[in-house]
Structure formats: structure tokens, C-alpha cells
Design an enzyme around this catalytic site. Structure first.
Site, PDB file in Angstrom:
ATOM      1  CG  HIS A   4      -0.390  -0.456   2.468  1.00 47.22           C
ATOM      2  ND1 HIS A   4       0.558   0.263   3.143  1.00 47.22           N
ATOM      3  CD2 HIS A   4      -0.588  -1.585   3.205  1.00 47.22           C
ATOM      4  CE1 HIS A   4       0.882  -0.405   4.249  1.00 47.22           C
ATOM      5  NE2 HIS A   4       0.216  -1.531   4.296  1.00 47.22           N
ATOM      6  CB  CYS A  36       0.885  -1.692  13.505  1.00 42.50           C
ATOM      7  SG  CYS A  36       0.918  -1.038  11.833  1.00 42.50           S
TER       8      CYS A  36
HETATM    9 MN    MN Z   1       0.384  -3.175   5.848  1.00 47.79          MN
END
Ligand code: MN
Length: 150
Positions: free
Chosen positions: A66, A118
Site C-alpha cells: 500500500h 503498529c
Molecule cells: Mn500493511
């Protein structure tokens, strides 16, 4: 807004529910992974989201690409991270960064779950699976070919 999320046990916090991770269009395989949304626009009013993922022993995240970037901080366990054209062994407190358009995947060791934080921006594009051409190129890199799962 001030917040305190009290840690209860490995990968669990007060007031935070566990969600089954969805690929949401990534179209690639994943196995035994859960997600917990710790911070984000709705709760902390931040422009970033902090998530915690945990991949069960032997599990793995989608191999995906992405345009947005990730910062990943390993919290517990051991595993392998595919970061662009590299595969690296990761463990607690390692920091990984994934740039725009770089393929990535996280794989837990067979004996231990892999937990990681994350950080992502709240506004981001959807992950996608590598194209056949991209996958072929990645499979041509020996250290990736040995570990990647689709
Ligand atoms: Mn990812």
C-alpha cells in the site's frame, strides 16, 4: 485527551476488545491473527492509529502492498518480517518501518506468538495483494522465497 489503557496480560488491555483481523480487500492469505485498536481518532482524537496485532504461533499476516507507511514495534515473541526485498528475524523491542509501496508480511515462529504495535495515519489507502508480476519478482529473491506465504 488523556487516556490510560491498563495492560492486563499478554496482549490484553482494559476496555479494549479483540477483533479478528480482516484483510479487507488485500486478497492474500493470512492465518491466526487478531487486532486490538488501542488509539485512534474516536478514542484519543489523534490523527494516527495505534494498533496491536498478535499472530499465533505458526501464523502469518497478509503479504500486502500500500501507499501509506507503517511503523511496527515488536512487543513479544519471535518471528520473521518481510520488509520490501528483505526478510529479517525480529524479536521484542525491534523497530521496523515500511515505506510506500514496499511489500511486507509478518510471520510468527512455530513455537511462539508474535505480538507487535503498529502505527499508521488514520487516513490511508487500502492494502492490496501483490500483482502476479510483483509476486514473481519477490519469489525470485531467495531469502524471501524461503519464507513468504500467500
Ligand atoms: Mn500493511
Amino acid at each position: 485527551m488523556a487516556l490510560h489503557l491498563r495492560h492486563l496480560a499478554d496482549g490484553q488491555w482494559e476496555q479494549i476488545e479483540t477483533k479478528v483481523y480482516k484483510t479487507e480487500g488485500a486478497g492474500t492469505g493470512f492465518k491466526d491473527i487478531v487486532r486490538r485498536q488501542l488509539l485512534g481518532p474516536e478514542t484519543s482524537g489523534t490523527s494516527f492509529e495505534l494498533r496491536y496485532f498478535e499472530i499465533a504461533a505458526g501464523g502469518y499476516s497478509s503479504l500486502e502492498i500500500h501507499a501509506h507507511t507503517h511503523t511496527v514495534i515488536i512487543a513479544r515473541g519471535r518471528g520473521t518480517a518481510i520488509l520490501g526485498d528483505r526478510a529479517v528475524l525480529v524479536g521484542a523491542n525491534d523497530v521496523c518501518h515500511i515505506g510506500p509501496g514496499e511489500a511486507h508480511q509478518f510471520l510468527a515462529d512455530r513455537e511462539a506468538a508474535l505480538g507487535f504495535y503498529c502505527l499508521v495515519h488514520k487516513d490511508r489507502d487500502r492494502p492490496r495483494a501483490p500483482t502476479d508480476e510483483e509476486l514473481e519478482r519477490l519469489r525470485g529473491i531467495p531469502e524471501l522465497a524461503r519464507v513468504l506465504r500467500v
